[in-house]
Design an enzyme around this catalytic site. Structure first.
Site, PDB file in Angstrom:
ATOM      1  CG  ASN A   1      44.900  45.540  47.439  1.00  0.00           C
ATOM      2  OD1 ASN A   1      45.588  46.427  47.866  1.00  0.00           O
ATOM      3  ND2 ASN A   1      44.949  44.499  47.301  1.00  0.00           N
TER       4      ASN A   1
ATOM      5  NE  ARG B   1      33.689  49.191  44.565  1.00  0.00           N
ATOM      6  CZ  ARG B   1      33.875  48.167  44.726  1.00  0.00           C
ATOM      7  NH1 ARG B   1      34.466  47.856  44.295  1.00  0.00           N
ATOM      8  NH2 ARG B   1      32.377  47.593  44.841  1.00  0.00           N
TER       9      ARG B   1
ATOM     10  CB  CYS C   1      34.674  37.679  51.956  1.00  0.00           C
ATOM     11  SG  CYS C   1      34.467  38.948  50.841  1.00  0.00           S
TER      12      CYS C   1
END
Length: 481
Positions: free
Chosen positions: A320, A334, A289
């Site tokens: 996610n 993360r 993206c």
């Protein structure tokens, strides 16, 4: 009559015109496969208020509001022509007609401007191309929505199946529910029913088979009546040619990955290098993206000013692959709560530029921070240019790029002084230039580029799939090169 009465009467008049546009737009779409646009925004299946808002939005980029009273004559003129499958921008027709000094009537001008889509020049309708979604997560469901939306004419792309791992009880019902309602992107526009006995989801009349598999090599798609399909892998589980080749089972013609490809897998950014895809290429990637957000404006700036070097800093919504609360994660940082922290992470977007834009020799570096918003990100693109310029010149140039260049479907432009991230949820562009935040000092330029990293990226994926399937129809009037 008061001024307020005048304003309200004018509004009601424009409502009436917009209302009369809807059946014309719908008929052109269904019967002739013509997608009516307004400055690159589709008007198909839009409400009266949405049509009026889209016209009003033109003031953000063109400097003045576009009225339905201006565009309606061009829409009517289209109904008199023998049109073939195409995309026709009535906003651009109105703008170019205003600047045309030949004294032609609206009907004469329109006929000339769209001549490539009429009579002997028109493209014949092609049979629909089967599409399979492998994985049905965030991007998969948005791509499904877009495929269903674009199936209105009965041609183009046809979503035939989704492939997922078998879940617990009421698996299909739960997956259909996630397609029906989305916390960010809202309700599905239409109706969805479930046929559990036959493992199908029926969305706006489209029968979508749910196939259960955890191994791509075990599926024979021809058993479901699927042939020469384009399979879109939304899992990111395989990224190289060897792994993605596992999808090339009976019934599958091409594989498109919705993540950066590795090795010799082509990374395609529609609008920039989609025309380099070889007809016999069976495996390709739509990059990331962020790559889709930065490469089109980077190309635009390089074409006009030259670029010596650059850096991109992305402030990205959480995804996610992060933890909701602190827990073990295989990657550094993360594992910390995505909803509570800004998280420094890596981005491959800068290095991916070389694949999508090989003619750009300038070194591009990059870094990324994930932040606690669920969608919409911003890329801050800092460039050292080959020549000095001014902020006004850069903004005028990028505004024109967003309006009338081959990159107008990728680059949007906004001058609203109070724009924030949530304003861009649902944007169909790869990136949106924020005019108010743009900085230019001599040969240094800093662009702030918003992007819906879910929906805008999904639109780019669909454009690539349309291109490689042969159902990407030409746009008129043709954009300036």
């Amino acid at each position: 009559m008061t001024v307020n009465d005048d304003s309200f009467t004018n509004w009601m008049h424009r409502e009436e015109i917009a209302e009369s546009m809807i059946p014309i737009i719908g008929k052109l779409h269904r019967e002739q496969d013509v997608n009516v646009l307004l400055h690159s925004r589709s008007l198909v299946n839009k409400s009266v208020v949405s049509i009026l808002k889209t016209h009003r939005f033109a003031r953000q980029i063109a400097g003045e509001e576009l009225s339905v009273t201006e565009t309606m004559p061009f829409l009517k003129a289209l109904t008199t022509l023998d049109l073939g499958p195409s995309q026709i921008d009535i906003g651009m027709l109105a703008a170019t007609y205003r600047a045309d000094g030949r004294g032609l009537s609206v009907e004469e001008f329109t006929a000339q401007a769209v001549a490539g889509a009429t009579g002997d020049n028109k493209i014949e309708r092609r049979a629909s191309r089967d599409v399979v979604l492998y994985g049905f997560g965030r991007i998969g469901r948005l791509i499904a929505r877009l495929l269903i939306e674009k199936a209105g004419s009965g041609n183009g792309l046809r979503l035939r199946a989704i492939v997922v791992r078998k879940g617990s009880g009421q698996d299909i019902v739960k997956r259909a529910s996630l397609l029906r309602r989305d916390s960010i992107h809202g309700q599905f526009q239409g109706t969805i029913t479930v046929d559990e006995a036959n493992s199908k989801i029926i969305a706006n009349g489209n029968e979508i088979r749910v196939i259960y598999s955890d191994d791509p090599t075990t599926v024979d798609y021809t058993a479901y009546g699927i042939k020469d399909a384009i399979l879109i892998d939304n899992t990111g589980r395989w990224r190289d040619r060897e792994g993605l080749s596992q999808h090339l089972q009976p019934g599958i013609g091409k594989v498109v990955l919705t993540a950066p490809g590795k090795g010799d897998v082509p990374n395609i950014v529609h609008g920039v290098n989609h025309d380099t895809v070889k007809p016999d290429e069976r495996i390709l990637s739509c990059a990331s993206c962020t790559t889709n957000a930065i490469v089109p404006p980077l190309k635009a700036m390089a074409d006009e000013y030259g670029v010596l070097r650059g850096n991109v800093e992305t402030v990205h919504s959480y995804t996610n692959d992060q933890n909701l609360l602190d827990n073990y994660h295989g990657s550094d940082r993360r594992g910390r709560s995505a909803a509570l922290n800004m998280v420094i992470t890596e981005t491959g977007a800068a290095s991916a530029v070389a694949k999508a834009l090989p003619e750009l020799k300038a070194p591009i570096t990059g870094s990324s921070i994930r932040v606690p918003v669920p969608d919409v990100s911003i890329a801050i693109l800092s460039l050292r240019l080959e020549r000095e310029t001014t902020r006004e010149e850069v903004l005028d140039y990028l505004r024109n790029v967003s309006l009338a260049s081959p990159l107008k479907r990728q680059i949007d432009f906004i001058s609203a002084p109070d724009a924030v991230s949530s304003d861009f949820i649902g944007s169909r562009h790869a990136s949106i230039v924020d005019a108010g935040a743009t900085k230019v000092d001599g040969d240094n330029a800093i662009l702030y580029l918003w992007y819906d990293n879910e929906f805008g990226y999904s639109c780019q994926v669909i454009r690539v799939v349309q291109h490689v399937s042969g159902v990407e129809y030409p746009t008129y009037p043709a954009p300036a090169v």
